[in-house]
Structure formats: structure tokens, C-alpha cells
Design a protein around this motif. Structure first.
Motif: not given
Length: 323
Positions: A8, A143, A170
Motif C-alpha cells: 500500500a 499504510a 490509508y
């Protein structure tokens, strides 16, 4: 590795390698081809600043190369890719990396009072208590599985709310900081320099990690590959001792440390003082007490579906480096 666990952060391997290549070498006395080189993973120049200010690497018989990242997720991607020998983070990002298949061992624990992580809200947000978060969008940096996310989950639970009562988004810290400053983000769970800057950019602290709301533990970890290299393992053992010396220096020289943060990180004086006062204060062995406390963190996050699969914290340690 299971990329979904730590991908992420939105940095490609190419970018990671480029970042690592930009890391500066710290001076060491030996310079022959037989000298071990440790590539030390760092976040927001934290360790680099501590070592530069304390001069604790003076006389090291190995080279240190710094791999710099803005968050734990891209740092652990680099470790997995072989672009860094070590990781450095709060407890939950290390757990997330382990859960995602990153081949590391926790080799030392770090401890602070938890005030370095917090939920910051804009002063005009109308959010005055944790219970006011119900139904709200909360931006979490950096993340999935960050220490800021654990704080959010824990305080929601402590206030009778479910994690599903908020809408989590996020964002990497720099992106979240820009959005918070512009007013596009009203509620931000963050840490470190980003928390301090958020408070200076129209924010107020809703709650921080003190009083056990976060464990206060962080980890230095090392890749299995680095630990299998006798020269690197010996160098890392020495590095951990020097890190302990450096952290003791920061706790007894807070003004000098704050000045170093100001000069090397571009922080203003008040942010630098905040960061200096919230720094990790000592290097500790990864003992049973540390493992039990951090296992509680893992179990809570596994229970809300953030840490899957769960991690056996005790089995994720190498206790042979710190003497």
C-alpha cells in the motif's frame, strides 16, 4: 511475500532501489573490500540524525549505508527486496511485515512513552472526543498496519466503539500532511514529525499513545540474509550497542538533539523540540516481557482483520545480537 500486506505504500521496486542508492555512507576506519557494509533502513532520517549528532559511529570497523524512506511499509519492501539489511519501526509495522512474509527477525527492542503517535483533528472539525469519531472518515498513515492504526483501533475499543464505526483511508504521511493542511482531511491518525507538523497546521491532539494506548515498543530487525552473513551479523551486533549509546546521548542532550533535527530534517524549532522529547530512549533485549506486550497488539489487530495471518512474536526474534 504476499504483496498485498505491504504494497500500500505505492513505491515500486525500482523506486526503492533508487532511494537506497541515494543513501550516504557513514565514515568507518576500515575501507578494504573485506569490510562489511550494513545498509540500515531508516524513516524520516531519524537514525541518521541521532548518529550524526551523537557521533556514536566513530571508530566503527564497518561501513554504514543509509536507506531512507518516509514510512515503514516501503522500508520493509526494501528489506524484502534485499535493498536494505535492517528495518526500524514501531511494533505494528514490524508485525505487518512479518505477517506479510518479509523474512526478518526482531533483534532489538526500543521503548518510549507513546506520545509520538496520535490522532490529530482540525480545530474546526467539531471532533472533541473519541466517541465523536463514529461515522467519520479517518486518514491513517502510512499504510495498513501502522502504529497509528493500532492507536485508532485501541481507543475505539476503549470507548465502546467498533473499528467498523469509522471509515479508514490509508495515505502516505507526506500526502496526508498536504491534505490535512489544506483542510481536505479533518481527522488524521499519524506519528512522529508528521504529528508535530499537523499540530502546527491547524490541528489539535484528540488523543495520543501515552498511558498504554500504544505499547511504546519499537523494533530494529534484520533480514534473514543479513543474519546468515557472519560479518554483517557481527557488525549489526556492534551497531546495536552504538545505537544504545546514541539514544542515551539524545536523552541527556535534548537541546543538541533538537538542534540536529532542525538542521538535518528542516523542522522548525518547536517541532524539533517535540520530536526530541518523544524519541526512543534505550535499546532493550527482545525478552519475554516485550514479546507478551507486543503479542497483545498483534492479537487485537488480528481480531479486527488488519493483521492476517497473526504473528507469533516470540518466534520472530533473534536474541543473540544484543549483549
Amino acid at each position: 511475500m504476499k504483496p498485498r500486506r505491504i504494497a500500500a505504500a505505492a513505491l515500486s521496486l525500482t523506486a526503492l532501489l533508487a532511494l537506497t542508492a541515494c543513501g550516504a555512507d557513514s565514515s568507518a576506519e576500515a575501507s578494504s573490500s573485506n569490510t562489511a557494509t550494513l545498509t540500515i533502513g531508516d524513516q524520516a532520517k531519524t537514525l541518521q540524525t541521532i548518529f550524526a549528532a551523537s557521533d556514536a559511529l566513530k571508530g566503527a570497523k564497518y561501513k554504514v549505508k543509509w536507506a531512507e524512506f518516509e514510512g515503514a511499509a516501503p522500508l520493509y519492501q526494501a528489506v524484502q527486496a534485499g535493498a536494505a539489511d535492517t528495518g526500524y519501526s514501531a511494533d505494528l509495522p514490524a508485525l505487518q511485515a512479518l505477517s506479510g512474509g518479509v523474512k526478518i527477525k526482531n533483534v532489538a527492542a526500543l521503548k518510549n512513552d507513546g506520545t509520538h503517535v496520535g490522532i490529530v483533528v482540525r480545530k474546526d472539525s467539531g471532533i472533541d472526543s473519541v466517541k465523536d469519531l463514529k461515522g467519520q472518515k479517518v486518514v491513517v498513515s502510512s499504510a495498513k498496519g501502522s502504529i497509528a492504526e493500532y492507536l485508532l483501533a485501541n481507543v475505539l475499543q476503549q470507548n465502546g466503539l467498533n473499528y467498523k464505526d469509522v471509515k479508514v483511508q490509508y495515505l502516505l504521511p507526506t500526502d496526508a500532511q498536504a491534505a490535512f493542511a489544506s483542510g481536505k482531511v479533518r481527522i488524521w491518525a499519524t506519528f512522529g514529525v508528521y504529528q508535530a507538523v499537523g499540530l502546527e497546521q491547524g490541528g489539535k491532539l484528540l488523543v495520543d499513545g501515552a498511558d498504554g494506548r500504544v505499547s511504546g515498543y519499537g523494533f530494529v530487525n534484520a533480514s534473514d540474509k543479513a543474519l546468515a552473513d557472519p560479518a554483517k551479523k557481527a557488525a549489526l551486533s556492534d551497531f546495536l550497542g552504538r545505537l544504545g549509546t546514541a539514544l542515551k546521548w539524545t536523552s541527556t542532550h535534548q537541546d543538541a538533539y533538537a538542534k540536529a533535527i532542525q538542521e538535518r530534517n528542516g523542522a522548525d524549532a518547536s517541532v524539533a523540540r517535540t520530536l526530541a522529547s518523544a524519541a526512543y530512549g534505550e535499546v532493550l533485549p527482545v525478552d519475554d516481557g516485550v514479546n507478551r506486550t507486543v503479542q497483545d497488539v498483534a492479537d487485537l489487530m488480528n481480531g479486527i482483520g488488519v493483521l492476517e495471518p497473526n504473528v507469533d512474536v516470540a518466534k520472530s526474534a533473534d536474541t543473540t545480537l544484543l549483549h
